[in-house]
Scaffold this active site. Structure first.
Site, mmCIF file in Angstrom:
data_model
loop_
_atom_site.group_PDB
_atom_site.id
_atom_site.type_symbol
_atom_site.label_atom_id
_atom_site.label_comp_id
_atom_site.label_asym_id
_atom_site.label_seq_id
_atom_site.Cartn_x
_atom_site.Cartn_y
_atom_site.Cartn_z
ATOM 1 N N SER A 201 0.847 -1.202 0.000
ATOM 2 C CA SER A 201 0.000 0.000 0.000
ATOM 3 C C SER A 201 0.875 1.241 0.000
ATOM 4 O O SER A 201 2.019 1.211 0.477
ATOM 5 C CB SER A 201 -0.895 0.000 1.248
ATOM 6 O OG SER A 201 -1.513 1.264 1.430
ATOM 7 N N TYR B 1 -1.791 -0.862 10.223
ATOM 8 C CA TYR B 1 -1.898 -1.167 8.791
ATOM 9 C C TYR B 1 -0.639 -0.723 8.059
ATOM 10 O O TYR B 1 -0.064 -1.482 7.263
ATOM 11 C CB TYR B 1 -3.123 -0.471 8.214
ATOM 12 C CG TYR B 1 -3.352 -0.753 6.749
ATOM 13 C CD1 TYR B 1 -3.861 -1.976 6.335
ATOM 14 C CD2 TYR B 1 -3.055 0.202 5.780
ATOM 15 C CE1 TYR B 1 -4.070 -2.248 4.996
ATOM 16 C CE2 TYR B 1 -3.260 -0.058 4.437
ATOM 17 C CZ TYR B 1 -3.770 -1.283 4.049
ATOM 18 O OH TYR B 1 -3.968 -1.544 2.723
#
Length: 306
Positions: free
Chosen positions: A181, A194
């Site tokens: 990401s 995350y």
């Protein structure tokens, strides 16, 4: 002292040149060179995709099937897997195998390995992942899913890679795409878990590529920013926010570009811009307030849409 600063300056110039080369490669592959389907087919007969029930994983499944590979779909929800498998077989004519597995658990890999026996796996897409808190929040306010997140975002990448890589290594060819990401490119306050888990995927992938590049295996990590999926809840697509299908089709053009790519030219531009922003800006209380306010507005807009 003069020699020291000259050396530092040269290193900075080389780092900037490396970034520019990656950017210009993306432009070249975007407009002048499309990766032929024969290249992907040459890796092997089957492609394995984790988190294939929807979003990016589903898009990779369809696109790789269109490009001539048979597909192994792995995800938690059997009904979704069956629906995706039926649609792929109907629209592309490729063979599809489904494996139901919950990647938030750690006792699933023997069953997966057993189901993969005998398949010539040329491509692995480690896509499965979870976002513990869609909205920005402080670490102590996040849901108590730390171990589940580690299993899903980190353990799955390591163990699936080990299962498949040993067979690729013996055949001296293969392609592994690890979906990270844009949040991994720098520590991301209010998304600490995350961001950190996706940073692991980046480091692991790039180190592994150094180890196995000479063995004819491509291992690439992708660091996309905004992609419209059920996990991210982005409703509208635009120049920056890509649909899953758009992102996947573009990202497959870049598999030979190097060990890391954002998977999208627009996201490469955004990453280059963000790299110029001092880290203290992201760590400031003003930035955190801005992020919290933005998502409060986002919730209101979505409530009105629904």
């Amino acid at each position: 002292v003069e020699q020291f600063f000259i050396s530092v300056g040269l290193l900075v110039c080389l780092a900037c040149l490396a970034k520019c080369m990656r950017f210009f490669k993306c432009i070249f592959f975007s407009f002048w060179k499309v990766l032929p389907s024969s290249f992907l087919q040459s890796m092997g007969q089957w492609a394995v995709i984790t988190g294939a029930g929807d979003g990016i994983g589903k898009a990779y499944s369809f696109e790789l099937a269109r490009r001539g590979l048979n597909i192994v779909l792995i995800s938690r929800t059997l009904a979704k897997l069956q629906a995706v498998a039926e649609e792929i077989e109907w629209t592309t004519g490729r063979h599809v195998k489904i494996i139901q597995a919950d990647f938030t658990k750690d006792d699933i890999y023997e069953d997966i390995e057993e189901n993969l026996k005998g398949l010539e796996i040329g491509i692995l897409v480690n896509n499965v992942g979870m976002l513990p808190n869609l909205l920005p929040s402080y670490f102590l306010d996040t849901s108590d899913e730390i171990q589940r997140l580690i299993h899903c975002n980190i353990t799955s990448v390591v163990k699936m890679t080990k299962l498949v890589l040993k067979h690729m290594d013996s055949r001296r060819k293969g392609l592994i795409l690890n979906i990270s990401s844009g949040a991994a490119l720098c520590p991301c306050p209010l998304y600490s878990l995350y961001s950190a888990s996706k940073a692991f995927v980046c480091t692991f992938s790039k180190a592994l590529q150094v180890e196995y590049r000479a063995r004819g295996i491509i291992i690439q990590v992708l660091t996309p920013f905004a992609v419209s999926t059920p996990m991210t809840k982005y409703l509208n697509t635009n120049l920056i926010t890509k649909s899953a299908d758009e992102f996947v089709k573009e990202s497959l053009n870049y598999v030979t570009i190097g060990d890391e790519t954002c998977g999208s030219l627009a996201h490469e531009v955004l990453a280059s811009f963000l790299s110029l922003v001092p880290s203290r800006v992201f760590y400031s209380s003003a930035f955190r307030r801005l992020l919290l306010t933005r998502y409060a507005d986002y919730l209101k807009q979505n409530a009105n849409i629904r």
